[in-house]
Design a protein around this motif. Structure first.
Motif, mmCIF file in Angstrom:
data_model
loop_
_atom_site.group_PDB
_atom_site.id
_atom_site.type_symbol
_atom_site.label_atom_id
_atom_site.label_comp_id
_atom_site.label_asym_id
_atom_site.label_seq_id
_atom_site.Cartn_x
_atom_site.Cartn_y
_atom_site.Cartn_z
ATOM 1 N N SER A 58 -7.902 10.693 -3.656
ATOM 2 C CA SER A 58 -7.606 11.089 -2.278
ATOM 3 C C SER A 58 -7.697 9.911 -1.312
ATOM 4 C CB SER A 58 -8.552 12.202 -1.838
ATOM 5 O OG SER A 58 -9.887 11.753 -1.915
ATOM 6 N N GLN A 59 -8.470 8.884 -1.662
ATOM 7 C CA GLN A 59 -8.579 7.669 -0.853
ATOM 8 C C GLN A 59 -8.702 6.471 -1.780
ATOM 9 O OE1 GLN A 59 -11.504 7.399 2.215
ATOM 10 N NE2 GLN A 59 -11.469 9.590 2.628
ATOM 11 N N TYR A 60 -8.066 5.382 -1.414
ATOM 12 C CA TYR A 60 -8.210 4.138 -2.169
ATOM 13 C C TYR A 60 -9.198 3.261 -1.421
ATOM 14 C CZ TYR A 60 -7.174 -0.348 -4.294
ATOM 15 O OH TYR A 60 -7.278 -1.561 -4.924
ATOM 16 N N MET A 61 -10.358 3.020 -2.032
ATOM 17 C CA MET A 61 -11.397 2.214 -1.393
ATOM 18 C C MET A 61 -11.729 1.026 -2.283
ATOM 19 S SD MET A 61 -13.868 5.064 0.300
ATOM 20 C CE MET A 61 -14.586 3.884 1.395
ATOM 21 N N PHE A 62 -11.976 -0.119 -1.653
ATOM 22 C CA PHE A 62 -12.369 -1.326 -2.371
ATOM 23 C C PHE A 62 -13.549 -1.941 -1.647
ATOM 24 C CE2 PHE A 62 -11.983 -5.947 -3.109
ATOM 25 C CZ PHE A 62 -12.131 -5.949 -4.474
ATOM 26 N N ARG A 63 -14.683 -1.987 -2.303
ATOM 27 C CA ARG A 63 -15.926 -2.541 -1.744
ATOM 28 C C ARG A 63 -16.283 -1.903 -0.404
ATOM 29 N NH1 ARG A 63 -15.785 -8.952 -3.355
ATOM 30 N NH2 ARG A 63 -15.546 -8.576 -5.566
ATOM 31 N N GLY A 64 -16.144 -0.594 -0.329
ATOM 32 C CA GLY A 64 -16.534 0.144 0.851
ATOM 33 C C GLY A 64 -15.513 0.164 1.978
ATOM 34 N N ARG A 122 -11.784 1.310 3.313
ATOM 35 C CA ARG A 122 -10.671 2.211 3.026
ATOM 36 C C ARG A 122 -9.369 1.426 3.142
ATOM 37 N NH1 ARG A 122 -7.194 5.973 5.671
ATOM 38 N NH2 ARG A 122 -6.820 7.753 4.320
ATOM 39 N N LEU A 123 -8.626 1.335 2.048
ATOM 40 C CA LEU A 123 -7.385 0.569 2.029
ATOM 41 C C LEU A 123 -6.147 1.447 1.948
ATOM 42 C CD1 LEU A 123 -8.434 -2.321 -0.369
ATOM 43 C CD2 LEU A 123 -8.326 -2.349 2.117
ATOM 44 N N GLY A 124 -6.316 2.739 1.805
ATOM 45 C CA GLY A 124 -5.151 3.608 1.723
ATOM 46 C C GLY A 124 -5.545 5.061 1.560
ATOM 47 N N GLY A 125 -4.553 5.928 1.694
ATOM 48 C CA GLY A 125 -4.773 7.360 1.551
ATOM 49 C C GLY A 125 -4.571 7.809 0.112
ATOM 50 N N PRO A 126 -3.975 8.984 -0.078
ATOM 51 C CA PRO A 126 -3.767 9.508 -1.432
ATOM 52 C C PRO A 126 -2.929 8.553 -2.278
ATOM 53 C CG PRO A 126 -3.226 11.150 0.228
ATOM 54 C CD PRO A 126 -3.466 9.876 0.953
ATOM 55 N N SER A 127 -3.363 8.359 -3.516
ATOM 56 C CA SER A 127 -2.680 7.413 -4.405
ATOM 57 C C SER A 127 -2.689 7.921 -5.835
ATOM 58 C CB SER A 127 -3.378 6.050 -4.393
ATOM 59 O OG SER A 127 -3.396 5.499 -3.113
#
Length: 70
Positions: free
Chosen positions: A34-40, A42-47
């Motif tokens: 549902s969310q693209y997160m990298f090291r805390g 948020r870099l994007g929505g659903p993926s």
């Protein structure tokens, strides 16, 4: 020194024969997030994050990607 080298060669040859007898396998894993997160962050929505891996003996090769759905 020479006997140790011969033993090492025999062990390596045996492991190569065993690896040749095994067949490789493919693994595909489609994942929805549902969310693209990298090291805390948020870099994007659903993926869609598919993973493709090939295993053969001690060798594993993988490919991962993230495809935004919005």
């Amino acid at each position: 020194m020479k006997p140790a080298f011969m033993i090492l060669c025999a062990l390596l040859a045996g492991s190569q024969l065993r690896a040749a007898a095994e067949s490789g396998s493919w693994v595909f894993t489609p994942t929805y997030v549902s969310q693209y997160m990298f090291r805390g962050t948020r870099l994007g929505g659903p993926s869609l994050q598919p993973t493709l891996e090939y295993n053969h003996g001690a060798l594993t090769v993988g490919l991962w990607s993230s495809i935004p759905l919005k």
